[in-house]
Design a protein around this motif. Sequence first.
Motif, mmCIF file in Angstrom:
data_model
loop_
_atom_site.group_PDB
_atom_site.id
_atom_site.type_symbol
_atom_site.label_atom_id
_atom_site.label_comp_id
_atom_site.label_asym_id
_atom_site.label_seq_id
_atom_site.Cartn_x
_atom_site.Cartn_y
_atom_site.Cartn_z
ATOM 1 N N VAL A 33 0.848 -1.203 0.000
ATOM 2 C CA VAL A 33 0.000 0.000 0.000
ATOM 3 C C VAL A 33 0.879 1.247 0.000
ATOM 4 O O VAL A 33 0.642 2.188 -0.767
ATOM 5 N N TRP A 132 -7.894 2.277 -0.031
ATOM 6 C CA TRP A 132 -7.271 1.414 -1.044
ATOM 7 C C TRP A 132 -7.938 0.053 -0.973
ATOM 8 O O TRP A 132 -8.235 -0.459 0.113
ATOM 9 N N LYS A 134 -7.868 -4.025 -2.506
ATOM 10 C CA LYS A 134 -7.054 -5.024 -3.191
ATOM 11 C C LYS A 134 -7.872 -5.603 -4.344
ATOM 12 O O LYS A 134 -8.959 -6.134 -4.148
ATOM 13 N N TRP A 139 -3.054 -3.294 -5.137
ATOM 14 C CA TRP A 139 -3.760 -2.275 -4.358
ATOM 15 C C TRP A 139 -4.084 -1.087 -5.245
ATOM 16 O O TRP A 139 -3.208 -0.568 -5.931
#
Length: 155
Positions: A33, A132, A134, A139
């Motif tokens: 991230v 964010w 996945k 990400w």
Amino acid sequence: MKTIITTVLLMTASILTQAQSKVPVISKEETAVNAGIEKLRVAMIAGDKAGLESVLGKELYYTHSNGHIETREQFIKAISTKKSDFVKIDLVHPSVKFLLEGEIALARHILVADTNDGGVPRHIFLGIVQIWKKEKGDWKMISRSSFHVPEEDAH
């Protein structure tokens, strides 16, 4: 004398163990991230359309500090054409927290930036909250909101 030396050694070992246990462990996902956040920062400064596209989710909602909301396409166009022109971006006080079994990341930081929108230089301080998600192992930022913060909070 041996007792004193042994006691000192045990105390030192105990202190070192406690200090090491307080060092934060950064997971593979947090590293990923943070890499996305950095890639976004660099792409915003460069006006790099491909770089932006690689880290932004299709359903992006990009909310400015004045409440204006942009879609993914609007945001990419504003940055890549330099309508929104970031000259320098520093991110301070970062944090990442994972939600929903690690599929969502909440990232926060303070953005300290120099901009040149419309040829008008400005120095800004904004609190940033990013979400964010996945997607297929990568990400992607799906939401970003900002708010004004006092300059002293950025240090």
